[in-house]
Design an enzyme around this catalytic site. Structure first.
Site, PDB file in Angstrom:
ATOM      1  CB  SER A   1     -10.496 -15.348 -22.070  1.00  0.00           C
ATOM      2  OG  SER A   1     -11.384 -15.842 -21.106  1.00  0.00           O
TER       3      SER A   1
ATOM      4  CG  HIS B   1      -2.150  -0.945   0.937  1.00  0.00           C
ATOM      5  ND1 HIS B   1      -3.407  -0.541   0.584  1.00  0.00           N
ATOM      6  CD2 HIS B   1      -2.192  -2.310   0.988  1.00  0.00           C
ATOM      7  CE1 HIS B   1      -4.195  -1.615   0.439  1.00  0.00           C
ATOM      8  NE2 HIS B   1      -3.479  -2.691   0.675  1.00  0.00           N
ATOM      9  CB  THR B   2       4.467   1.859  -0.010  1.00  0.00           C
ATOM     10  OG1 THR B   2       4.741   0.629  -0.690  1.00  0.00           O
ATOM     11  CG2 THR B   2       4.656   1.650   1.479  1.00  0.00           C
TER      12      THR B   2
ATOM     13  CG  ASP C   1      -0.463  -4.907  -8.734  1.00  0.00           C
ATOM     14  OD1 ASP C   1       0.377  -4.938  -7.815  1.00  0.00           O
ATOM     15  OD2 ASP C   1      -1.683  -4.864  -8.546  1.00  0.00           O
TER      16      ASP C   1
ATOM     17  CD  GLU D   1      -6.603  -3.072 -12.066  1.00  0.00           C
ATOM     18  OE1 GLU D   1      -5.877  -3.678 -12.872  1.00  0.00           O
ATOM     19  OE2 GLU D   1      -7.388  -3.636 -11.279  1.00  0.00           O
TER      20      GLU D   1
ATOM     21  N   GLY E   1      -7.861 -13.816  -8.321  1.00  0.00           N
ATOM     22  CA  GLY E   1      -8.382 -13.535  -6.985  1.00  0.00           C
ATOM     23  C   GLY E   1      -7.432 -13.908  -5.862  1.00  0.00           C
TER      24      GLY E   1
ATOM     25  N   GLY F   1      -4.514 -12.360  -5.325  1.00  0.00           N
ATOM     26  CA  GLY F   1      -3.633 -11.251  -5.001  1.00  0.00           C
ATOM     27  C   GLY F   1      -2.298 -11.342  -5.719  1.00  0.00           C
ATOM     28  CG  LEU F   2      -0.609 -14.568  -6.613  1.00  0.00           C
ATOM     29  CD1 LEU F   2      -0.341 -16.016  -6.994  1.00  0.00           C
ATOM     30  CD2 LEU F   2       0.495 -14.059  -5.686  1.00  0.00           C
ATOM     31  CB  SER F   3      -0.852  -8.718 -10.229  1.00  0.00           C
ATOM     32  OG  SER F   3      -0.729  -7.939  -9.097  1.00  0.00           O
TER      33      SER F   3
HETATM   34  C1  GLA Z   1      -2.962  -4.137  -5.013  1.00  0.00           C
HETATM   35  C2  GLA Z   1      -2.831  -2.927  -5.923  1.00  0.00           C
HETATM   36  C3  GLA Z   1      -1.418  -2.359  -5.882  1.00  0.00           C
HETATM   37  C4  GLA Z   1      -0.940  -2.144  -4.455  1.00  0.00           C
HETATM   38  C5  GLA Z   1      -1.205  -3.383  -3.611  1.00  0.00           C
HETATM   39  C6  GLA Z   1      -0.876  -3.166  -2.164  1.00  0.00           C
HETATM   40  O1  GLA Z   1      -2.199  -5.181  -5.535  1.00  0.00           O
HETATM   41  O2  GLA Z   1      -3.157  -3.264  -7.239  1.00  0.00           O
HETATM   42  O3  GLA Z   1      -1.375  -1.156  -6.620  1.00  0.00           O
HETATM   43  O4  GLA Z   1      -1.538  -1.009  -3.889  1.00  0.00           O
HETATM   44  O5  GLA Z   1      -2.534  -3.817  -3.706  1.00  0.00           O
HETATM   45  O6  GLA Z   1       0.479  -2.975  -1.988  1.00  0.00           O
END
Ligand code: GLA
Length: 378
Positions: free
Chosen positions: A60, A27-28, A169, A157, A119, A121-123
């Protein structure tokens, strides 16, 4: 499903882009701070055929029967629904954000496949955006560099998909390198590649996907972002990046307790990223364990974005010998990472799986990731 089955001909080119794990710095990014992610060896592949009209068509492997289409003359977020916005949004953002002239361009047929878990959290979304952004800029000969493409991905996004996320990400997915982490200054987008040297140290990064699903378009992520903006405003700085650990006592006097704890997470997390980079360079990966653990505690207690499943994954990994562990990504679900000795991997996996069963949680998915190269033409 394949490109050929959907469109009836073979694709001309394939581009791929990876998901990411964040080693530290959570979150930085939207606070203009520092992050230290790496691209992983899980990728999204975009197969592309060129059209001679103005249509973009998108299909897809994860939605077999649907083909979405949009004309380059109709590019607007209001016309983009569901996951296809990850593709159409890039074309729109190339025009809106990077100023590309698409008036004389022709469209594409696009087919997306991915082994980045959705889902977790691996973008997985950034992986689609970045593969497509690189493909479109190449095929349309727009000549945009990777930092610009990261901004394009983030813009899409934020405004086409509607999730108020930062730049981390997309930067990781575009700038990642084999066996290395990307040290990124989110204010300037200056990057340095830092050697991870896991192999040489007998270490691995384990991902523990709790399978608790999160969504950043709603809820907690946005609320955290607003707290940070409020904190920066009260403290009279452009972004929390401009607050140092030494400024925290004064911040505590000026802020309400909750906002102060949000701010303290960001300020100390920025410092932990800098400390991790220095430690990696001077002492290697075995020495960063305490920083990972401190980062998790700060997210759990001050930023309050962890969930019991993530806490259990982290504590169980540590109890069974992990060098360090923390949740990774935006939080409220998703995955934790554990830095582990290669020999301890199986025991830690078993311990975490048993602990989840004993707690009555869904079975987690546990796997090793390696730092991989960013988006490329395959
Ligand atoms: C998600 C967001 C990123 C970042 C993280 C937390 O992955 O897409 O931009 O803010 O959360 O670090």
């Amino acid at each position: 499903m394949t490109f050929q089955q959907v469109y009836g001909y073979e694709p001309a080119v394939r581009y791929s882009a990876p998901g990411r794990v964040n080693l530290i710095g959570e979150h930085t990014d939207y606070n203009d701070g520092y992050v230290l992610p790496f691209a992983i060896d899980r990728r999204t592949v975009a197969s592309i055929g060129q059209r001679d009209d103005r249509l973009i068509r998108v299909a897809s492997a994860f939605e077999p029967d649907a083909v979405h289409e949009l004309s380059l003359d109709e590019l607007d977020p209001s016309r983009m629904q569901g996951w296809s916005a990850y593709v159409f949004g890039i074309a729109w953002a190339l025009r809106e954000q990077a100023g590309a002239d698409l008036s004389d361009k022709t469209g594409f047929d696009v087919f997306i496949e991915s082994d980045v878990p959705v889902g977790a959290g691996l973008s997985s979304s950034a992986a689609i955006e970045c593969g497509v952004a690189l493909a479109f800029t190449d095929l349309w000969e727009l000549g945009l560099d990777r930092k610009t493409l990261a901004r394009v991905g983030q813009y899409s996004e934020n405004h086409a998909v509607g999730a108020p996320t930062g730049i981390m990400d997309q930067s990781a997915s575009l700038l990642g390198e084999q066996d290395a982490v990307v040290f990124l200054d989110c204010r300037t987008l200056d990057t340095a590649v830092v050697d991870l040297a896991l192999e040489a140290n007998g270490l691995e990064v384990l991902v523990i996907d709790t399978r608790v699903e999160h969504a950043h378009a709603t809820g907690g992520y946005k609320a955290r972002r607003e707290s940070c903006e409020r904190g920066a405003q009260v403290l009279g700085v452009e972004a929390l990046r401009d607050v140092s650990v030494d400024d925290l006592p004064r911040a505590q006097e000026l802020l309400d307790d909750e906002t102060f704890r949000r701010v303290r997470h960001i300020v100390t997390e920025d410092q932990r990223v800098l400390d991790t980079v220095r430690t990696l360079r001077e002492q290697g990966p075995r020495a960063i364990g305490d920083l990972l653990v401190a980062s998790h505690a700060s997210m759990r207690d001050d930023f309050e974005i962890s969930v019991p499943e993530l806490d259990l994954a982290v504590s169980t990994a540590l109890e069974h010998g992990a060098v360090g562990a923390r949740m990774t990504g935006g939080g409220f679900g998703g995955a934790a990472i554990a830095l582990v000795d290669r020999e301890a991997r199986d025991a830690i996996t078993t311990a975490v799986t048993s602990a989840f069963a004993a707690a009555g949680y869904r079975e987690p998915t546990v796997f090793t990731v390696h730092a991989a190269q960013g988006a490329r033409r395959d």
